[in-house]
Motif scaffolding. Sequence first.
Motif, PDB file in Angstrom:
ATOM      1  N   GLY A   1      58.300  44.179  35.088  1.00  0.00           N
ATOM      2  CA  GLY A   1      58.995  44.734  36.391  1.00  0.00           C
ATOM      3  C   GLY A   1      58.887  45.616  37.277  1.00  0.00           C
ATOM      4  N   LEU A   2      58.112  46.611  36.623  1.00  0.00           N
ATOM      5  CA  LEU A   2      57.312  47.756  37.813  1.00  0.00           C
ATOM      6  C   LEU A   2      56.288  47.270  38.507  1.00  0.00           C
ATOM      7  CD1 LEU A   2      57.037  50.312  34.934  1.00  0.00           C
ATOM      8  CD2 LEU A   2      58.616  50.590  37.131  1.00  0.00           C
ATOM      9  N   VAL A   3      55.679  46.063  38.624  1.00  0.00           N
ATOM     10  CA  VAL A   3      54.830  45.377  39.460  1.00  0.00           C
ATOM     11  C   VAL A   3      55.166  44.206  40.431  1.00  0.00           C
ATOM     12  CG1 VAL A   3      52.508  46.362  39.419  1.00  0.00           C
ATOM     13  CG2 VAL A   3      53.362  44.751  37.539  1.00  0.00           C
ATOM     14  N   ARG A   4      54.889  44.494  41.868  1.00  0.00           N
ATOM     15  CA  ARG A   4      55.050  42.586  42.282  1.00  0.00           C
ATOM     16  C   ARG A   4      53.964  42.469  43.001  1.00  0.00           C
ATOM     17  NH1 ARG A   4      60.352  44.374  41.585  1.00  0.00           N
ATOM     18  NH2 ARG A   4      61.295  46.115  41.593  1.00  0.00           N
ATOM     19  N   GLY A   5      54.287  41.643  44.188  1.00  0.00           N
ATOM     20  CA  GLY A   5      53.142  40.099  44.658  1.00  0.00           C
ATOM     21  C   GLY A   5      52.613  40.639  44.210  1.00  0.00           C
ATOM     22  N   PHE A   6      51.198  40.747  44.559  1.00  0.00           N
ATOM     23  CA  PHE A   6      49.779  40.817  44.406  1.00  0.00           C
ATOM     24  C   PHE A   6      49.526  41.048  43.300  1.00  0.00           C
ATOM     25  CE2 PHE A   6      45.451  41.129  45.202  1.00  0.00           C
ATOM     26  CZ  PHE A   6      45.219  39.594  44.415  1.00  0.00           C
ATOM     27  N   GLN A   7      49.802  41.971  43.152  1.00  0.00           N
ATOM     28  CA  GLN A   7      49.676  42.998  41.821  1.00  0.00           C
ATOM     29  C   GLN A   7      50.137  42.413  40.998  1.00  0.00           C
ATOM     30  OE1 GLN A   7      50.938  47.534  42.667  1.00  0.00           O
ATOM     31  NE2 GLN A   7      49.188  47.489  43.969  1.00  0.00           N
ATOM     32  N   ARG A   8      51.030  41.450  41.116  1.00  0.00           N
ATOM     33  CA  ARG A   8      51.528  40.951  39.599  1.00  0.00           C
ATOM     34  C   ARG A   8      51.198  39.789  38.906  1.00  0.00           C
ATOM     35  NH1 ARG A   8      57.790  41.187  38.674  1.00  0.00           N
ATOM     36  NH2 ARG A   8      57.879  39.571  36.211  1.00  0.00           N
ATOM     37  N   THR A   9      50.811  39.369  40.609  1.00  0.00           N
ATOM     38  CA  THR A   9      49.952  37.572  40.309  1.00  0.00           C
ATOM     39  C   THR A   9      48.849  37.719  39.556  1.00  0.00           C
ATOM     40  OG1 THR A   9      50.917  36.298  42.480  1.00  0.00           O
ATOM     41  CG2 THR A   9      48.941  36.149  41.413  1.00  0.00           C
ATOM     42  N   VAL A  10      48.172  39.136  39.829  1.00  0.00           N
ATOM     43  CA  VAL A  10      47.146  39.782  39.219  1.00  0.00           C
ATOM     44  C   VAL A  10      47.070  39.857  37.475  1.00  0.00           C
ATOM     45  CG1 VAL A  10      45.107  41.532  38.779  1.00  0.00           C
ATOM     46  CG2 VAL A  10      45.518  40.468  41.664  1.00  0.00           C
ATOM     47  N   LEU A  11      48.099  41.321  37.711  1.00  0.00           N
ATOM     48  CA  LEU A  11      48.608  41.080  36.170  1.00  0.00           C
ATOM     49  C   LEU A  11      48.189  39.916  35.709  1.00  0.00           C
ATOM     50  CD1 LEU A  11      50.266  44.442  36.143  1.00  0.00           C
ATOM     51  CD2 LEU A  11      47.381  44.184  36.202  1.00  0.00           C
ATOM     52  N   GLU A  12      48.995  38.830  35.812  1.00  0.00           N
ATOM     53  CA  GLU A  12      49.748  38.245  35.250  1.00  0.00           C
ATOM     54  C   GLU A  12      47.910  36.908  34.761  1.00  0.00           C
ATOM     55  OE1 GLU A  12      52.817  36.226  37.400  1.00  0.00           O
ATOM     56  OE2 GLU A  12      54.518  37.809  36.250  1.00  0.00           O
ATOM     57  N   ARG A  13      47.647  36.861  35.870  1.00  0.00           N
ATOM     58  CA  ARG A  13      45.776  36.506  35.250  1.00  0.00           C
ATOM     59  C   ARG A  13      45.188  37.121  34.384  1.00  0.00           C
ATOM     60  NH1 ARG A  13      42.681  32.778  34.109  1.00  0.00           N
ATOM     61  NH2 ARG A  13      40.396  33.380  34.668  1.00  0.00           N
ATOM     62  N   LEU A  14      45.403  38.364  34.253  1.00  0.00           N
ATOM     63  CA  LEU A  14      44.350  38.896  33.292  1.00  0.00           C
ATOM     64  C   LEU A  14      45.173  38.662  31.912  1.00  0.00           C
ATOM     65  CD1 LEU A  14      43.982  43.047  34.500  1.00  0.00           C
ATOM     66  CD2 LEU A  14      42.712  40.511  35.256  1.00  0.00           C
ATOM     67  N   GLU A  15      46.284  38.379  31.582  1.00  0.00           N
ATOM     68  CA  GLU A  15      46.630  37.609  30.557  1.00  0.00           C
ATOM     69  C   GLU A  15      46.162  36.653  29.750  1.00  0.00           C
ATOM     70  OE1 GLU A  15      50.264  38.413  29.461  1.00  0.00           O
ATOM     71  OE2 GLU A  15      51.134  38.652  31.843  1.00  0.00           O
ATOM     72  N   ARG A  16      45.373  36.337  30.753  1.00  0.00           N
ATOM     73  CA  ARG A  16      44.727  34.880  30.165  1.00  0.00           C
ATOM     74  C   ARG A  16      43.451  35.237  30.154  1.00  0.00           C
ATOM     75  NH1 ARG A  16      47.233  31.317  34.619  1.00  0.00           N
ATOM     76  NH2 ARG A  16      45.188  31.132  35.235  1.00  0.00           N
ATOM     77  N   ILE A  17      42.935  36.287  30.311  1.00  0.00           N
ATOM     78  CA  ILE A  17      41.119  36.391  30.254  1.00  0.00           C
ATOM     79  C   ILE A  17      41.161  36.838  28.454  1.00  0.00           C
ATOM     80  CG2 ILE A  17      38.975  37.915  29.657  1.00  0.00           C
ATOM     81  CD1 ILE A  17      40.283  38.824  32.806  1.00  0.00           C
ATOM     82  N   PRO A  18      40.249  35.858  27.163  1.00  0.00           N
ATOM     83  CA  PRO A  18      40.561  35.856  26.000  1.00  0.00           C
ATOM     84  C   PRO A  18      40.937  37.181  25.779  1.00  0.00           C
ATOM     85  CG  PRO A  18      39.306  34.238  26.492  1.00  0.00           C
ATOM     86  CD  PRO A  18      40.010  34.892  27.625  1.00  0.00           C
ATOM     87  N   TRP A  19      41.178  37.446  24.695  1.00  0.00           N
ATOM     88  CA  TRP A  19      39.176  38.897  23.563  1.00  0.00           C
ATOM     89  C   TRP A  19      38.379  38.412  23.713  1.00  0.00           C
ATOM     90  CZ3 TRP A  19      36.938  39.497  19.386  1.00  0.00           C
ATOM     91  CH2 TRP A  19      36.775  40.896  18.435  1.00  0.00           C
ATOM     92  N   GLY A  20      37.379  39.499  24.067  1.00  0.00           N
ATOM     93  CA  GLY A  20      35.915  39.632  23.555  1.00  0.00           C
ATOM     94  C   GLY A  20      35.548  39.127  25.034  1.00  0.00           C
ATOM     95  N   GLN A  21      36.205  37.930  25.523  1.00  0.00           N
ATOM     96  CA  GLN A  21      35.767  38.012  27.154  1.00  0.00           C
ATOM     97  C   GLN A  21      36.063  38.580  27.941  1.00  0.00           C
ATOM     98  OE1 GLN A  21      35.946  34.084  27.682  1.00  0.00           O
ATOM     99  NE2 GLN A  21      36.217  33.800  25.915  1.00  0.00           N
ATOM    100  N   THR A  22      35.028  39.104  29.177  1.00  0.00           N
ATOM    101  CA  THR A  22      35.225  39.361  30.460  1.00  0.00           C
ATOM    102  C   THR A  22      35.099  39.130  32.150  1.00  0.00           C
ATOM    103  OG1 THR A  22      32.906  40.393  30.688  1.00  0.00           O
ATOM    104  CG2 THR A  22      34.313  41.858  29.075  1.00  0.00           C
ATOM    105  N   GLU A  23      36.101  39.385  33.116  1.00  0.00           N
ATOM    106  CA  GLU A  23      35.351  38.924  34.611  1.00  0.00           C
ATOM    107  C   GLU A  23      35.323  40.073  35.223  1.00  0.00           C
ATOM    108  OE1 GLU A  23      38.002  35.921  35.767  1.00  0.00           O
ATOM    109  OE2 GLU A  23      38.626  35.090  34.122  1.00  0.00           O
ATOM    110  N   SER A  24      34.833  39.730  36.030  1.00  0.00           N
ATOM    111  CA  SER A  24      34.183  40.581  36.963  1.00  0.00           C
ATOM    112  C   SER A  24      35.851  40.941  38.373  1.00  0.00           C
ATOM    113  CB  SER A  24      32.972  40.482  38.283  1.00  0.00           C
ATOM    114  OG  SER A  24      33.140  38.856  38.961  1.00  0.00           O
TER     115      SER A  24
END
Lengths: 163, 190
Positions: free
Chosen positions: B105-128
Amino acid sequence: MRPFEEIVVAHGPAVLRICRSLVGPVDAEDAWSETFLAALRAYPELDPGVPVEAWLVTIARNKAVDLHRARGRSPVPLAELPEAPQSALEPAGRDHELWDRLAGLPPKQLRCVVYHYIGGLRYAEIAEAVGGSEAAARRAAADGINALRRTYTTDETKAGASQ
Amino acid sequence: MIQTEPTHERLHRQLVSRAEEEGLLDLAYRTVGSPVGELLLVRSGTGLVRVAFESEDHDRVLGSLADRISPRILSSPRALDRVAFQLDQYFAGTRHEFTVEHDLGLVRGFQRTVLERLERIPWGQTESYSEVARDVGNPKAVRAVGTACAVNPIPLIVPCHRVLRSDGTTGNYRGGREAKRLLLALEGSR
């Protein structure tokens, strides 16, 4: 606004002392809990100018009155306030001017006035709580009351209306 | 911020319970020790709303939450037992996924979209940062992805530490670059 946790930590011990004085040791913890629960409820709306400890002591006093009523006891025994109208020192209402005047007192005077006239502490107990001698506590409370009387009760209309 | 006198500990605990019963506890918090320093954990009625590193100054973080969400804040270790336990397991290497309710709830809009996307990067992997930008359908918003990571209110749980610069260097982190390197090493990605 300060997190409520800070308020509990900073003023919890003083309020417990007041509760013991107002309702005795057996009911003191109940009074304390009721006080802080009511304070938590009202806290977001608290005017930033209101001195927090004085506000808490006022709530404690109201809770003590409720407890006494519920137990069918006589009213809370309180020190007599000489000359100044008693209602002037019951800032439980929305008397913004009185809160402002109280907030304007030097901290020690404020605590001594509030502890004695609202919290019902004896001067010996106040001295223990705020440091210094019993005589100094008595003097600080007297000075505080005099300052309040000079500023607050000069407006006769207001004094009359609040009674 | 806990009183040492037992009477006050008991009164405090009772106050927390009553506040919960009456729906007056808007934010509960505790701290936990970790290899990246002491962490502040804060939860709302919905779930974990903030994880803060020591370097952020826990008192300041709580003060800012008082202004942004509600000043009805009390210390309540019990309310955050589950998160604390899962973090312990994570740092011990036995947990790769968090299963705690959380509140973005503390983040909105594009930032929130990004953070929701980050939750799908699994343990031990990275993205740029640029891969994440592309994944959220805005390949030019690389810097904005960086900003979203920088303001992530629930680091570790939302794994912004798994986002690196395209040249392979670690990039900034709310808890400091050292903490980010430690987390990546823990997950075996570095």
